[in-house]
Design a protein around this motif. Structure first.
Motif, short mmCIF file in Angstrom:
data_model
loop_
_atom_site.label_atom_id
_atom_site.label_comp_id
_atom_site.label_asym_id
_atom_site.label_seq_id
_atom_site.Cartn_x
_atom_site.Cartn_y
_atom_site.Cartn_z
N THR A 6 28.81 40.23 53.73
CA THR A 6 30.09 40.09 53.03
C THR A 6 29.92 40.52 51.58
N PHE A 7 30.86 41.33 51.11
CA PHE A 7 30.93 41.66 49.68
C PHE A 7 31.86 40.64 49.05
N ARG A 8 31.39 40.00 47.96
CA ARG A 8 32.16 38.93 47.34
C ARG A 8 32.42 39.24 45.87
N LEU A 9 33.64 38.95 45.45
CA LEU A 9 34.01 39.01 44.03
C LEU A 9 34.53 37.64 43.64
N ALA A 78 34.56 52.60 44.00
CA ALA A 78 33.46 52.32 43.06
C ALA A 78 33.94 52.13 41.63
N ASP A 79 34.74 53.05 41.12
CA ASP A 79 35.20 52.93 39.74
C ASP A 79 35.98 51.64 39.52
N ALA A 91 30.15 40.15 41.19
CA ALA A 91 30.04 40.73 42.53
C ALA A 91 28.69 40.40 43.14
N ASP A 92 28.67 40.26 44.48
CA ASP A 92 27.41 40.19 45.20
C ASP A 92 27.62 40.60 46.65
N TRP A 93 26.51 40.91 47.27
CA TRP A 93 26.45 41.28 48.69
C TRP A 93 25.71 40.15 49.40
N PHE A 94 26.41 39.35 50.17
CA PHE A 94 25.80 38.21 50.84
C PHE A 94 25.51 38.59 52.29
N LEU A 119 26.97 50.59 43.33
CA LEU A 119 28.09 49.65 43.23
C LEU A 119 27.60 48.36 42.58
N PRO A 120 28.51 47.59 41.99
CA PRO A 120 28.08 46.34 41.36
C PRO A 120 27.67 45.29 42.38
N GLY A 121 26.88 44.33 41.93
CA GLY A 121 26.55 43.18 42.75
C GLY A 121 25.09 43.09 43.13
N ASP A 122 24.58 41.87 43.06
CA ASP A 122 23.22 41.59 43.52
C ASP A 122 23.22 41.45 45.04
#
Length: 131
Positions: A6-9, A78-79, A91-94, A119-122
């Motif tokens: 899941t991509f989370r913001l 992306a932008d 942002a993160d990638w869970f 892309l942003p996110g850990d």
């Protein structure tokens, strides 16, 4: 093996999940606003907003396949994603990998890592038993 990604913001400031949906022109899998009740019977309320896009692949897919699915949806945005993080969203990638001990390895190849870095996110890996 049970997997997912899941991509989370999230936003602890005035940013909302609805604003993310409008800005990205992309429907989330789930969205929650600051002040929403947490859980069915809990009296706690959310302190911030949460926007989630989850892979629609089966839970038997590889973690990398889930991430590639998400990247296919998000790379064209992306932008806009970078703009949201500049505005204070986090942002993160869970990723979930639930497996019996020593049953399965998760391979994150260089191409996938390169796509994620654009892309942003850990990247967060939740590796656990399947019980």
């Amino acid at each position: 093996m049970r997997t997912g990604a899941t991509f989370r913001l999230t936003s602890d400031h005035s940013g909302s999940a609805a604003a993310v949906t409008r800005f990205l022109d992309l429907e989330p899998s789930q969205a929650f606003e600051a002040g929403d009740q947490v859980g069915g019977r809990s009296s706690a309320t959310r302190r911030g907003s949460l926007w989630l896009l989850s892979s629609k692949l089966p839970p038997s897919s590889e973690v990398t396949d889930h991430l590639h699915w998400l990247l296919d949806q998000l790379e064209p945005k992306a932008d806009a994603l970078w703009q949201l993080t500049d505005r204070g969203y986090v942002a993160d990638w869970f990723c979930l990998a639930a497996s019996q001990a020593t049953e399965h390895a998760i391979e994150l190849d260089r191409l996938l890592l390169r796509r994620l870095l654009a892309l942003p996110g850990d990247l967060l890996l939740d590796v656990t038993g399947d019980d």
